[in-house]
Design a protein around this motif. Sequence first.
Motif, short mmCIF file in Angstrom:
data_model
loop_
_atom_site.label_atom_id
_atom_site.label_comp_id
_atom_site.label_asym_id
_atom_site.label_seq_id
_atom_site.Cartn_x
_atom_site.Cartn_y
_atom_site.Cartn_z
N VAL B 122 53.31 39.80 36.78
CA VAL B 122 53.03 41.25 36.66
C VAL B 122 52.03 41.47 35.53
N GLN B 123 52.31 40.85 34.39
CA GLN B 123 51.44 41.04 33.22
C GLN B 123 50.01 40.55 33.51
N MET B 124 49.89 39.40 34.21
CA MET B 124 48.56 38.86 34.54
C MET B 124 47.80 39.81 35.47
N MET B 125 48.51 40.39 36.45
CA MET B 125 47.84 41.30 37.38
C MET B 125 47.48 42.63 36.71
N VAL B 126 48.33 43.08 35.78
CA VAL B 126 47.99 44.31 35.03
C VAL B 126 46.69 44.07 34.28
N GLN B 127 46.60 42.89 33.65
CA GLN B 127 45.40 42.52 32.90
C GLN B 127 44.17 42.48 33.82
N ARG B 128 44.35 41.98 35.03
CA ARG B 128 43.23 41.86 35.98
C ARG B 128 42.83 43.23 36.53
N LEU B 129 43.85 44.09 36.79
CA LEU B 129 43.57 45.41 37.37
C LEU B 129 42.98 46.38 36.34
N LEU B 130 43.23 46.09 35.06
CA LEU B 130 42.72 46.96 33.98
C LEU B 130 41.85 46.12 33.05
N PRO B 131 40.63 45.79 33.47
CA PRO B 131 39.80 44.86 32.69
C PRO B 131 39.57 45.39 31.27
N GLY B 132 39.64 44.49 30.30
CA GLY B 132 39.40 44.87 28.91
C GLY B 132 40.62 45.45 28.22
N CYS B 133 41.72 45.61 28.99
CA CYS B 133 42.94 46.19 28.42
C CYS B 133 43.61 45.20 27.49
N GLU B 134 43.98 45.68 26.30
CA GLU B 134 44.73 44.83 25.37
C GLU B 134 46.20 45.24 25.45
#
Lengths: 178, 178
Positions: B122-134
């Motif tokens: 989930v965390q990896m996909m959140v990162q991918r869906l929201l590029p640049g998100c910290e």
Amino acid sequence: MRVLGLDPGLRRTGWGVIDAEGTRLVHVANGVITSDDKAELADRLVQLHRGIEAVMAAQEPDEAAVEVSLANKNPASTLKLGMARGIALLTPALAGLLVGEYLPMIVKKSVVGTGHATKEQVQMMVQRLLPGCEIKNADSADALALAICHAHNRETDRKWTRGGEDPLQMALAGRRRR
Amino acid sequence: MRVLGLDPGLRRTGWGVIDAEGTRLVHVANGVITSDDKAELADRLVQLHRGIEAVMAAQEPDEAAVEVSLANKNPASTLKLGMARGIALLTPALAGLLVGEYLPMIVKKSVVGTGHATKEQVQMMVQRLLPGCEIKNADSADALALAICHAHNRETDRKWTRGGEDPLQMALAGRRRR
């Protein structure tokens, strides 16, 4: 001192207000706040919150007492009870009121003299302790009992709940031992 | 449309805000609201409520999404979770926001493609869906996933939850069948 007792439930939240002047108790008002069970959950919680706010605006209590209900066996019901209880704790605390929490057995002991009293015994003693009081229904009788319990116990019980022991955990531990 | 996702817990409530412009998603902010576990319950609920209010004041979301967590096995924990969830549902609803409710499996399905995804997926996909998100922590990653899920599902899911079927009851029924 004016005390608001709250017996929280998502569908029905009983409320009762008393004045405590030394050892003398006087009934002020009682009733029930209901939420529309066809509405969405968030809207039902808003209805409970606004209902408690309206009672506080009309009755101007100084302190509040909320029942620390024991968990239901159905986890979904326990979650809903938790939500209603959250609103019942939040709303007076947001208005700056001190909020006491009491287990049903403490309320029964305080009002009837035994922690194993029946609902009918509690209601009868509420009627006796608050002469002339017209009890609207079973939920508001419980709320009045909570307010009476708070008037009797506020000093000792505040120390007890603030002492770090969680009354709910203690009761659950007691229940497991039986 | 700006969406606030909330993953409620009495100790830690994760939050995440995204902008949804058609199918494009943009990260706005994320974080966690904590309550002081030495404070009294009513005061902790006030801390959560004020924390969510502060996030809403700073981020100005249009809608909110809250996790419909499944019940814990410990009834006292379930009650506490219910209280935190009650505050997470109440606070945006009080401000007039539409509040969506999503089961964890719906969030996982929406973000990863399968209802049985791990936290890490989930965390990896959140990162991918929201590029640049910290992503600040696991709680705010879950909250961002909820906001993404709401952006993906708000039309169909609103109909679903408004159709009278309780997603929590459905999930518990599913769990019992297994």
